[in-house]
Design a protein around this motif. Structure first.
Motif, short mmCIF file in Angstrom:
data_model
loop_
_atom_site.label_atom_id
_atom_site.label_comp_id
_atom_site.label_asym_id
_atom_site.label_seq_id
_atom_site.Cartn_x
_atom_site.Cartn_y
_atom_site.Cartn_z
N LEU A 170 1.55 16.00 -8.95
CA LEU A 170 3.01 15.94 -9.14
C LEU A 170 3.73 15.89 -7.80
CD1 LEU A 170 3.61 18.38 -12.13
CD2 LEU A 170 3.28 15.91 -12.15
N ARG A 172 2.60 14.62 -5.02
CA ARG A 172 2.46 13.27 -4.46
C ARG A 172 3.35 12.28 -5.19
NH1 ARG A 172 -3.21 12.48 -5.64
NH2 ARG A 172 -3.05 10.35 -4.86
N GLU A 176 6.65 10.10 -3.64
CA GLU A 176 6.85 8.65 -3.71
C GLU A 176 8.13 8.27 -4.44
OE1 GLU A 176 3.23 6.64 -4.64
OE2 GLU A 176 4.31 4.80 -5.13
N ARG B 110 7.91 0.87 -11.36
CA ARG B 110 7.90 2.11 -10.60
C ARG B 110 6.66 2.95 -10.83
NH1 ARG B 110 13.98 4.12 -11.11
NH2 ARG B 110 13.35 5.70 -9.64
N ILE B 111 5.55 2.27 -10.74
CA ILE B 111 4.26 2.96 -10.71
C ILE B 111 4.18 3.76 -9.42
CG2 ILE B 111 1.82 2.36 -10.26
CD1 ILE B 111 2.78 2.26 -13.15
N PHE B 112 3.50 4.90 -9.45
CA PHE B 112 3.25 5.61 -8.20
C PHE B 112 2.10 4.89 -7.50
CE2 PHE B 112 4.75 8.83 -11.26
CZ PHE B 112 5.97 9.08 -10.67
N THR B 113 2.44 4.15 -6.45
CA THR B 113 1.44 3.24 -5.89
C THR B 113 0.30 3.98 -5.18
OG1 THR B 113 2.82 3.05 -3.93
CG2 THR B 113 3.06 1.34 -5.59
N ASP B 114 0.59 5.20 -4.70
CA ASP B 114 -0.46 5.97 -4.02
C ASP B 114 -1.40 6.65 -4.99
OD1 ASP B 114 0.28 5.44 -1.49
OD2 ASP B 114 1.45 7.26 -1.19
N LEU B 115 -0.96 6.76 -6.24
CA LEU B 115 -1.74 7.50 -7.22
C LEU B 115 -2.62 6.54 -8.01
CD1 LEU B 115 0.34 9.60 -6.39
CD2 LEU B 115 0.56 10.27 -8.78
N THR B 116 -3.79 7.04 -8.42
CA THR B 116 -4.67 6.20 -9.22
C THR B 116 -4.12 6.10 -10.64
OG1 THR B 116 -5.96 8.06 -10.00
CG2 THR B 116 -6.67 7.05 -7.94
N GLU B 119 -4.25 9.37 -12.27
CA GLU B 119 -3.23 10.28 -11.74
C GLU B 119 -1.83 9.91 -12.22
OE1 GLU B 119 -5.34 11.68 -7.55
OE2 GLU B 119 -4.13 9.87 -7.59
N GLU B 122 -1.53 11.33 -15.50
CA GLU B 122 -1.39 12.78 -15.46
C GLU B 122 0.07 13.19 -15.23
OE1 GLU B 122 -3.41 15.24 -16.08
OE2 GLU B 122 -2.05 16.83 -15.41
N VAL B 123 0.78 12.43 -14.39
CA VAL B 123 2.18 12.78 -14.13
C VAL B 123 2.98 12.75 -15.42
CG1 VAL B 123 4.27 12.17 -12.86
CG2 VAL B 123 2.05 11.89 -11.77
N GLY B 124 2.65 11.82 -16.31
CA GLY B 124 3.43 11.69 -17.55
C GLY B 124 3.01 12.68 -18.64
N ARG B 170 1.84 5.53 -19.13
CA ARG B 170 2.25 6.77 -18.46
C ARG B 170 3.32 7.50 -19.26
NH1 ARG B 170 4.96 5.87 -12.68
NH2 ARG B 170 6.57 5.00 -14.02
#
Ligand SMILES: Nc1ncnc2c1ncn2[C@@H]1O[C@H](COP(=O)(O)OP(=O)(O)O)[C@@H](O)[C@H]1O
Ligand SMILES: [Mg+2]
Lengths: 620, 257
Positions: A170, A172, A176, B110-116, B119, B122-124, B170
């Motif tokens: 979260l 990270r 972003e 708006r994908i988290f580009t650093d996250l796989t 991951e 998981e944020v969602g 997500r």
């Protein structure tokens, strides 16, 4: 050979401490977008608290207990700071965040002074690690080996935390794209608070671990935070791995720089930073900051003076001209200083307001002006008139060189770079003893005989400072000034219609530096001396406070701000030993209460059309 | 059932169809939104019943995204009423709205580009919710098989179509009752658009309520029950998809480029 290895290893040990501090700063910035100037204060408090705890606890557990206790203490304090202060600043302009956290620095300095006293405090050594080992025949502290191992260990733990826990993922994500993270149901406030805990606890840990190596002292905070800024900016704001790389770089640069140029290690460090920023404006592993998505209401443009305002100005000028007939020397001296500071603040305002470039190191140009005059006197025996001509030239030249780098950046990075340049100038003035006199400064910088009476110097300052301010004002309303403001408000469109935005900014930065230099020259002659602290961070911050006190989007602001600030400062220093505490509290209060500054706040009180008030109420 | 075009293009033309009135899952009324001093939404009304798929249609710049962002709590300056699953959410923060089960899928992904991929999912993630289909990564991979092969790939190294699937997946991880899907077919290859349409129909079958915005009438017609047309920030037309298909005049007035 053994010597070089030992030097290399001590560079690594230093890099580890630096990494702990910089990683915390970087993590906090990544999520909250706040550059926490007070980060070094947590480091310093970590050292002091560990010292006190180790004093009370005993044995091996006592020392490590003290280190852990200090880290937790710093973390909890970070939580308190987030809840009470930072939370109210997340939507404020970057500059206000920097200033408010600098206010915190001042508060913590005086509190630490009150609690632990002014002396350096030498703490205990780490039990079991008091000795030395021999590396290629050279003695090396065992404790430093522990530090060397600690850096990579913390990097590894942070990596696990950020990749293997939901909390880390979260964080990270929020680093972003904060808005999107919130839209997915993540409560930001709790995330921010916990990030502050982690970041400040790391700083506290680093400070506590420093106790066996270095006496805890009241200068630790600024020293480390400036270094950590450099590391974070080189590594890329928000990148922990970048902070690690950059601390290795800086650690080695200092370990070996001290062998090659013992006088100028600081300069070397800042030069590397400037170079990295020019080649990679977002640092080694950083990425461009996302442009905020929320729509902002355009700010009200600065308008030329109305008829009424002109009359008011003329009246004020008449009063100032007549004043020496009525008041004594003390008042004239204070007013002379106000004129000088008003010019200094106006020069900063010119860069910040119309230029859109927030300089966090404007003291550099003030100082260059003062030293330009002082050095001319000291080495060539030149008088006041050549000195006052040299002052804006020296500062303008400095601004021309530094500005070339600065206009390539914006926002926090620009602020950091200007700060870095100011620190370079400061360290040259401080360390180049044979030329500048270092700490002892330059004495005997007196005005020419005809300007020596207080009233004469008062008129001279009024004419020069007033003239400088008037000139800056004329420039704002010249075609150049309009183009400059256009470039600030929409750089892309201005480029498209053929305005060379960067070149205009560069010219504006240079002009602003020259004006600050004139103020610095006047200041030198008014005091009769020049000292390195003219170039310190707090001089830069004083100027920012003056501008903000008056309001960035008004032209009268810097003048009123300088008067109010200087008046308050003079009073505060006279009545209390804890003026930094008061100033810090005042800065924090000002940022929280008057984000538009005093003049801006007064203007808001004027009647306005009914619809506007409602729209702005919605915007709150 | 016919949607009569009354001749006043500014007046809202109303067809019939379900979703209006009491018992709606999402009910928006008199929604206004501003960016700075510019008023973007003007008294938007919208009601969506459980299980419906409703298309919000309109040209580029009509206000579709702003409507969604305002409902999701992402437009600072907004006024009006938004009630969701019986709760007034018009003044709630976006995270609270998401936690009530209103999912938002932005148009720019708006994908988290650093996250796989994992991951990002998981944020969602949120706890299962009564009355809503419940999702796990594995179930989502059957809905979007492309994603299954790239669990550990950073979001920044995925194609546009894959990112579009991930951004929907997500949001679904929050087990929402309803999702706002902003232009799901925008910029996708025809083959992916078809997959997207199938996925939406699948979601409808699961009982999920969907509001999607589109400029592409063809895509909207494939998946939606009803259409609502917005132009310059105001609702101009409501009707069933069939009514809209029959009404060339409305289509010409509000949808053709
Ligand atoms: N962040 C913003 N700031 C200012 N105006 C905006 C912003 N976003 C959208 N707008 C304006 O709002 C209007 C509606 O935009 P939008 O809701 O994105 O339309 P759509 O999604 O239907 O294409 C447009 O005129 C657009 O220019
Ligand atoms: Mg849109």
């Amino acid at each position: 050979m053994g010597f070089l290895v030992a030097q290399f290893l001590s560079g690594l040990a230093h890099a580890s401490s630096l990494f702990l501090v910089a990683a915390g700063l970087s993590i906090i910035f990544g999520v909250t977008r706040i550059v926490n100037f007070a980060h070094g204060s947590f480091y310093m408090l970590g050292a002091f608290v560990a010292y006190s705890l180790a004093d009370r606890l005993s044995g091996a557990l006592g020392f490590w207990g003290a280190v852990a206790g200090a880290a937790v203490f710093a973390g909890l304090l970070g939580v308190a700071v987030e809840v009470l202060l930072l939370r109210r600043l997340y939507r404020s302009p970057e500059l206000f965040q920097l200033l408010a956290t600098f206010g915190l620095v001042l508060v913590v300095q005086d509190l630490a002074l009150a609690i632990w006293g002014p002396e350096d405090l030498l703490g205990p050594r780490a039990p079991g690690l008091e000795g030395i080992v021999r590396i290629l025949g050279r003695p090396f502290p065992q404790y430093d080996l522990l530090l060397i191992a600690l850096g990579p260990a913390v990097l590894g733990l942070l990596w696990l935390l950020f990749h293997r826990t939901r909390w880390g993922i979260l964080v990270r994500a929020a680093t972003e794209d904060r808005e999107m993270t919130g839209a997915l149901g993540v409560k930001q406030t709790r995330l921010f608070t916990s990030v502050l805990f982690l970041g400040t606890a790391l700083a506290g840990l680093a400070g506590a671990l420093q106790v066996p190596r270095e006496a805890a002292n009241l200068q630790m905070d600024i020293n480390i935070v400036v270094e950590a800024f450099v590391v974070v900016v080189i590594g890329g704001m928000g990148s922990v791995a970048g902070a690690f790389l950059a601390s290795l770089l800086i650690g080695q640069l200092q370990a070996f720089g001290i062998l090659i140029f013992p006088q100028v290690t600081l300069v070397l460090v800042f030069l590397v930073m400037a170079l990295v920023l020019v080649v990679r404006p977002y640092g080694l592993l950083g990425r461009p900051q996302a442009v905020p998505r929320a729509g902002h209401a355009p700010e009200t443009p600065i308008a030329p003076a109305s008829q009424g305002a002109r009359i008011a100005w003329a009246a004020a000028l008449a009063v100032l001209l007549a004043l020496p007939l009525a008041v004594g020397d003390y008042a004239l001296v204070v007013l002379t200083e106000v004129f000088v500071l008003a010019l200094f603040a106006s020069s900063l305002h010119f860069a910040m307001g119309p230029g859109g470039m927030v300089s966090f190191g404007h003291a550099a140009y003030f100082g260059l002006g003062a030293y330009g005059a002082g050095l001319l006197m000291k080495h060539l025996g030149a008088g006041m008139v050549p000195g006052l001509i040299a002052a804006p030239l020296a500062a303008g030249l400095g601004a021309l060189v530094f500005g070339w780098f600065c206009v390539r950046l914006s926002g926090v990075y620009l602020a950091m770079l200007t700060l870095a340049f100011a620190q370079i100038v400061w360290s040259v003035a401080f360390q180049w003893y044979s030329v500048t006199g270092g700490d002892n400064g330059i004495l005997g910088v007196w005005p020419a005989a005809w300007a020596a009476p207080k009233w004469a110097f008062y008129y001279l300052s009024l004419v020069l400072a007033g003239g400088g301010i008037y000139l800056l004002r004329r420039v704002i309303f010249s075609p150049f000034g309009y183009a400059l403001r256009a470039g600030r408000d929409s750089p892309l469109r201005s480029d498209a219609i053929g305005i060379p935005v960067k070149r205009h900014q560069w010219a504006a930065f240079t002009l602003s530096g020259a004006a600050a230099g004139l103020a610095g020259g006047l200041y030198a002659y008014s005091k009769g001396s020049v000292f390195p602290n003219l170039i310190s961070i707090s001089t830069s911050v004083d100027a920012l406070v003056m501008v903000l006190l008056g309001g960035v989007q008004t032209l009268t602001g810097p003048i009123v701000g300088a008067a109010v600030f200087h008046g308050l400062e003079t009073e505060m220093v006279r009545h209390t030993d804890y003026w930094r505490l008061l100033l810090g509290v005042a800065i924090i209060a000002m940022v929280l209460v008057f984000p538009q500054g005093v003049v801006g706040a007064l203007e808001r009180l004027r009647p306005r059309r009914p619809g506007q008030a409602r729209e702005e109420a919605v915007a709150r | 059932m016919t949607a009569a075009m009354t001749g006043h293009r500014t007046a809202t033309v109303t067809g019939t169809g379900p979703g209006t009135g009491a018992g709606a899952l999402l009910e928006v009324s008199e929604l206004d939104a501003w960016y700075g001093r510019a008023r973007i939404l003007n008294q938007v009304d919208l009601a969506v019943a459980r299980g419906e798929v409703v298309a919000l249609l309109g040209r580029n710049g009509a206000g579709k995204s702003t409507t969604f962002r305002a409902i999701a709590g992402l437009v600072e300056q907004r006024s009006g009423r938004v009630s969701f699953a019986g709760t007034d959410v018009s003044r709630r923060a976006s995270y609270e709205i998401a936690r009530l089960g209103l999912g938002y899928v932005p148009e720019d992904r708006r994908i988290f580009t650093d996250l796989t991929v994992m991951e990002n999912l998981e944020v969602g993630r949120q706890a299962p919710r009564n009355g809503a289909p419940s999702w796990t990564p594995e179930r989502l991979f059957t809905l979007f098989p492309n994603l299954a092969e790239m669990r550990n790939r950073p979001g920044g190294r995925m194609s546009g179509g894959e990112q579009q699937m991930l951004t929907i997946a997500r949001t679904l991880m929050g087990n929402p009752l309803l999702i706002l899907l902003d232009e799901p077919s925008e910029g996708l290859a025809p083959r992916i658009v078809e997959m997207m349409a199938n996925a939406i129909l699948e979601l409808k079958k699961e009982g999920l309520t969907v509001v999607l915005s589109e400029q592409n009438l063809h895509f909207a017609a494939l998946v939606s029950d009803r259409a609502v047309i917005i132009e310059t920030g105001a609702i101009r037309y409501r009707g069933t998809m069939a009514e809209l298909a029959a009404d060339e005049e409305v289509r010409r007035a509000y949808l053709t480029m």
